[in-house]
Design a protein around this motif. Structure first.
Motif, short mmCIF file in Angstrom:
data_model
loop_
_atom_site.label_atom_id
_atom_site.label_comp_id
_atom_site.label_asym_id
_atom_site.label_seq_id
_atom_site.Cartn_x
_atom_site.Cartn_y
_atom_site.Cartn_z
N VAL A 107 129.06 77.47 19.65
CA VAL A 107 128.78 78.90 19.83
C VAL A 107 129.19 79.65 18.55
CG1 VAL A 107 129.24 80.96 21.22
CG2 VAL A 107 129.23 78.68 22.27
N ALA A 108 128.25 80.37 18.00
CA ALA A 108 128.54 81.17 16.79
C ALA A 108 128.12 82.61 17.07
CB ALA A 108 127.79 80.61 15.58
N LEU A 109 128.93 83.48 16.67
CA LEU A 109 128.61 84.91 16.84
C LEU A 109 127.63 85.31 15.74
CD1 LEU A 109 132.15 86.29 17.63
CD2 LEU A 109 130.33 85.77 19.21
N ALA A 110 126.48 85.87 16.15
CA ALA A 110 125.48 86.28 15.17
C ALA A 110 125.91 87.56 14.44
CB ALA A 110 124.13 86.51 15.87
N ALA A 111 126.47 88.45 15.16
CA ALA A 111 126.92 89.70 14.50
C ALA A 111 128.02 90.33 15.34
CB ALA A 111 125.76 90.68 14.36
N CYS A 112 128.92 90.93 14.74
CA CYS A 112 130.05 91.52 15.46
C CYS A 112 130.30 92.94 14.92
CB CYS A 112 131.29 90.65 15.30
SG CYS A 112 132.16 90.36 16.86
N THR A 113 129.21 93.70 14.76
CA THR A 113 129.31 95.01 14.10
C THR A 113 129.94 96.06 14.97
OG1 THR A 113 127.06 95.50 14.86
CG2 THR A 113 127.30 94.48 12.70
N SER A 114 129.93 95.78 16.30
CA SER A 114 130.45 96.84 17.18
C SER A 114 131.95 96.81 17.28
CB SER A 114 129.83 96.69 18.57
OG SER A 114 130.17 95.41 19.12
N SER A 115 132.59 95.70 16.74
CA SER A 115 134.05 95.62 16.86
C SER A 115 134.63 95.15 15.56
CB SER A 115 134.42 94.67 18.01
OG SER A 115 135.81 94.47 18.02
N SER A 116 135.80 95.62 15.26
CA SER A 116 136.49 95.21 14.04
C SER A 116 137.45 94.06 14.29
CB SER A 116 137.25 96.40 13.45
OG SER A 116 138.20 96.88 14.40
N ALA A 117 137.44 93.50 15.56
CA ALA A 117 138.37 92.41 15.87
C ALA A 117 137.95 91.16 15.12
CB ALA A 117 138.36 92.13 17.37
N PRO A 118 138.91 90.32 14.75
CA PRO A 118 138.57 89.09 14.03
C PRO A 118 137.72 88.17 14.92
CG PRO A 118 140.84 89.01 14.75
CD PRO A 118 140.36 90.41 15.04
N PRO A 119 136.84 87.37 14.33
CA PRO A 119 135.99 86.49 15.12
C PRO A 119 136.82 85.45 15.88
CG PRO A 119 135.86 85.91 12.81
CD PRO A 119 136.65 87.19 12.89
N GLN A 120 136.35 85.17 17.11
CA GLN A 120 137.04 84.17 17.93
C GLN A 120 136.70 82.77 17.42
OE1 GLN A 120 139.23 84.74 20.44
NE2 GLN A 120 139.06 86.91 19.88
N PRO A 121 137.67 81.84 17.43
CA PRO A 121 137.40 80.47 16.95
C PRO A 121 136.55 79.71 17.98
CG PRO A 121 139.61 80.59 17.83
CD PRO A 121 139.09 82.00 17.87
N GLN A 122 135.85 78.72 17.43
CA GLN A 122 135.09 77.83 18.32
C GLN A 122 136.08 76.90 19.02
OE1 GLN A 122 132.30 76.10 15.51
NE2 GLN A 122 130.62 77.10 16.63
N THR A 123 135.85 76.72 20.31
CA THR A 123 136.75 75.86 21.08
C THR A 123 135.94 74.86 21.88
OG1 THR A 123 136.77 77.37 22.96
CG2 THR A 123 138.48 77.68 21.28
N ALA A 124 136.61 73.85 22.30
CA ALA A 124 136.02 72.82 23.18
C ALA A 124 137.10 72.35 24.14
CB ALA A 124 135.49 71.65 22.37
N ARG A 125 136.64 71.88 25.26
CA ARG A 125 137.60 71.44 26.28
C ARG A 125 137.93 69.96 26.09
NH1 ARG A 125 135.64 71.36 31.50
NH2 ARG A 125 137.80 71.38 32.27
N VAL A 126 139.13 69.62 26.45
CA VAL A 126 139.51 68.21 26.57
C VAL A 126 139.02 67.74 27.95
CG1 VAL A 126 141.41 66.57 26.63
CG2 VAL A 126 141.52 68.54 25.09
N GLU A 127 138.15 66.74 27.96
CA GLU A 127 137.56 66.31 29.24
C GLU A 127 137.31 64.80 29.22
OE1 GLU A 127 133.82 68.24 29.67
OE2 GLU A 127 133.02 67.46 27.79
N ARG A 128 136.97 64.31 30.41
CA ARG A 128 136.69 62.87 30.55
C ARG A 128 135.21 62.64 30.20
NH1 ARG A 128 141.13 60.76 32.69
NH2 ARG A 128 140.17 58.69 32.71
N THR A 129 134.98 61.74 29.29
CA THR A 129 133.62 61.47 28.82
C THR A 129 133.55 60.04 28.27
OG1 THR A 129 131.87 62.27 27.36
CG2 THR A 129 134.12 62.40 26.52
N THR A 130 132.56 59.77 27.44
CA THR A 130 132.37 58.44 26.85
C THR A 130 132.64 58.51 25.36
OG1 THR A 130 130.70 57.85 28.50
CG2 THR A 130 130.72 56.55 26.48
N VAL A 131 133.45 57.60 24.89
CA VAL A 131 133.74 57.48 23.46
C VAL A 131 132.98 56.25 22.95
CG1 VAL A 131 135.50 57.14 21.71
CG2 VAL A 131 136.00 58.55 23.73
N TYR A 132 132.14 56.47 21.93
CA TYR A 132 131.34 55.35 21.46
C TYR A 132 131.20 55.40 19.95
CZ TYR A 132 127.56 58.77 21.03
OH TYR A 132 126.82 59.86 20.68
N THR A 133 130.84 54.21 19.42
CA THR A 133 130.48 54.06 18.01
C THR A 133 129.07 53.51 17.96
OG1 THR A 133 132.77 53.62 17.41
CG2 THR A 133 131.07 52.97 15.83
#
Length: 600
Positions: free
Chosen positions: A47-73
């Motif tokens: 998720v990327a913010l396209a524009a944040c002109t309405s607020s002067s707050a710093p952009p929020q960082p991208q986050t992801a959840r720790v979850e159960r999934t498949t780890v592969y190579t």
């Protein structure tokens, strides 16, 4: 080198919704979603913010959840999509096309007639071979039903009967000859006895005449013999059927006067001439004497002499007859033995013929049966040639290539295909059509009359470098994407890895066949496909995106976002590291939000 799938952010449905809501609340702007890496249980959202002109707050960082999934190579390589089965179809023998019932792209079913050749020459050959088979079978029937052995057995029986009859005839002839010889021998004995009697009588009369001269009697004697025809020699010795009668007379002129002996002979039939002919006495003769006193014994000497002469002749005739009987017996015995041996030879010949027929019959029949079997095989081949003038679809499929029109002559099918590992389809680019690519326009199907593809399922045939191929094995999961359909990803399974290397432009590669587990109507045979084979895979484990992991001084950490947006660095124990995710052994909990780095 294999292409490694770039790491993406893996999030679950709830984390995506939370991130989107947070972005909307924070910036009030639209969201841009990046495609995630395909895989069960792994949804990657950036998720990327396209524009944040309405607020002067710093952009929020991208986050992801720790979850159960498949780890592969995974290791990746590009190849070509092909039907799971492909068959080059053609005719066993060349000929003129009389019918072509399909077109390129037609779907056909198993057993459907695709094309026909002129079957006239093949049928004529079949008729000729069938006629020869019928002739061979007729010969076999004649041998099986032959009466050769039965006839030979009958010949043996008849030859034996002839031998028995010949032996009986010879025995009867010899018995008759022995009987005749015995009778002749007895007749000779009787005649010799009669001669001895005549000699004795002569001697007696001569002695009597010497002692009492001048007186005597006339003695008339008659020898009688039964007459049996004999040889001329015997007839000369015995001119009549009776002996002679001698009459002796003497005249005494006084004492001391000279004594004269006269004799005369007459037939006992009172002067009738003795019959002539060839014969022999068959029983002892009889001598009848009549004494008439005419002057003493001297008068009987002359008749006694005649009787002795007649008796000598009769003995010689009987001896001749005996010798003739003995000779006839010997000749008949020898001739009979020759007849017996000839009859025995007939039995031997008949038995030999029987043995030969009985011995040759099984072998002759077996030989003819073999000829019938050989000709039957020729007929079956001729029938197959007739059947092969009709081309039928062996399986359901789609006509991928067709080279021939009605009236054209096609050659016998002889092309072969390099098959993909574990598959009945050809390796793309290695068939006859590839060989024709040196021409201006490649001929579909190459030299084959018809190519039939089975398009119910597809497969991807991919060459891998030797280093990557060593990590691939059957049954591994594969993610397949297509250049012609960018938004399409299909799961597949490794079917087989080629055991032998193929060299292309100095690069050693091993072909791997990947079977798609699902298809799509937009897929076509020959499309370029990218196969990412998961060589190592851990299912249903706690994992964090690789883009969130930091490693420093042997320690692995992530930035966790807590309530109110508070960030803190949290160390954790990492396990297996995949292409996009890292396994979490301990230190993090499912649902934790971690900061990820944008790796666009």
């Amino acid at each position: 080198m294999a292409e490694h799938v770039p790491a993406q952010v893996s999030t679950g449905p709830r984390s995506r919704a939370a991130s989107a809501a947070s972005a909307l609340r924070t910036c009030g702007a639209g969201l841009r979603w990046f495609a995630g890496t395909p895989g069960p249980g792994l949804l990657v959202v950036a998720v990327a913010l396209a524009a944040c002109t309405s607020s002067s707050a710093p952009p929020q960082p991208q986050t992801a959840r720790v979850e159960r999934t498949t780890v592969y190579t995974a290791v990746s390589s590009s190849g070509a999509l092909s039907a799971s089965s492909e068959q080059n179809l053609g005719f066993l023998k060349g000929g003129r096309l009389t019918a072509v019932n399909v077109k390129v792209g037609d779907r056909v079913t198993a057993g459907q007639v695709l094309a026909n050749l002129d079957d006239g020459p093949a049928r004529r050959t079949l008729e000729q071979q069938q006629a020869q088979l019928d002739a061979q079978r007729a010969v076999l029937d004649r041998l099986v039903n032959s009466t050769t052995v039965t006839g030979a057995e009958n010949s043996v029986e008849q030859a034996q009967a002839i031998l028995d009859a010949t032996e009986d005839q010879v025995d009867a002839t010899v018995d008759a000859d022995e009987s005749a010889l015995d009778r002749a021998q007895r007749q000779l004995g009787f005649d010799e006895d009669a001669r001895d009697d005549a000699n004795d009588q002569l001697d007696a009369d001569e002695k009597a005449c010497e002692t009492t001269p001048g007186s005597g009697t006339a003695t008339t004697g008659t020898f009688t013999f039964p007459f049996t025809p004999v040889s001329p020699l015997a007839a000369a010795s015995a001119p009549g059927t009776t002996g002679t009668t001698g009459t002796t007379g003497g005249t005494d002129t006084g004492a001391g006067a000279a004594h004269k002996r006269t004799s005369s002979s007459t037939d006992s039939t009172a002067g009738t001439p003795a019959p002539t002919g060839t014969g022999t006495a068959t029983s002892p003769g009889t001598f009848s004497a009549t004494t008439t006193p005419i002057g003493g014994a001297c008068s009987a000497v002359s008749s006694d002499q005649s009787a002795v002469t007649a008796a000598d002749r009769q003995v010689e005739a009987s001896r001749t007859a005996r010798d003739a009987a003995r000779q006839k017996r010997d000749v008949d015995a020898a001739a009979g033995q020759v007849s017996i041996e000839n009859a025995r030879q007939g039995v031997v010949n008949a038995q030999n013929n029987l043995d030969s027929a009985a011995t040759d019959r099984p072998s002759t029949i077996a030989q003819q049966q073999a000829l019938v079997a050989a000709q039957d095989a020729v007929v079956r081949q001729a029938q197959q040639d007739v059947d092969e003038t009709v081309l039928r679809a062996p399986v359901d499929g789609t006509v991928a290539a067709l080279n021939g029109a009605v009236g054209e002559y096609v050659a016998a099918s002889s092309g072969t295909s390099a098959l993909a590992p574990g598959s009945s389809a050809a390796i793309p680019g290695t068939g006859a059509s590839a060989a024709a690519e040196g021409s201006e326009v490649a001929r579909p199907g190459g030299t084959q009359f018809l190519v039939l593809d089975g398009v119910e399922t597809f497969q991807v045939v991919v060459p891998f470098a030797e280093a990557d191929a060593s990590r691939i094995s059957s049954g591994q999961n594969v993610d397949v994407t297509f250049d012609a359909v960018p938004d399409l990803t299909r799961r597949g399974t490794v079917l087989r890895v080629g055991p032998a290397a193929s060299a292309s432009s100095g690069v050693i590669s091993y072909y791997v066949t990947v079977l798609l587990n699902e298809t799509d109507p937009r897929l076509r045979n020959g499309q370029t496909a990218l196969a990412a084979i998961r060589t190592e895979e851990l299912r249903d484990v706690l994992a964090v995106p690789n883009s969130a992991v930091r490693r420093s001084g042997g320690q692995t950490t992530v930035m966790v976002v807590g309530p109110g947006g508070v960030r803190r660095t949290v160390p954790f124990q990492a396990g297996e590291v995949g292409d996009t995710m890292t396994q979490v052994v301990s230190g993090l909990s499912e649902g934790d939000q971690v900061v990820v780095t944008d790796q666009r």
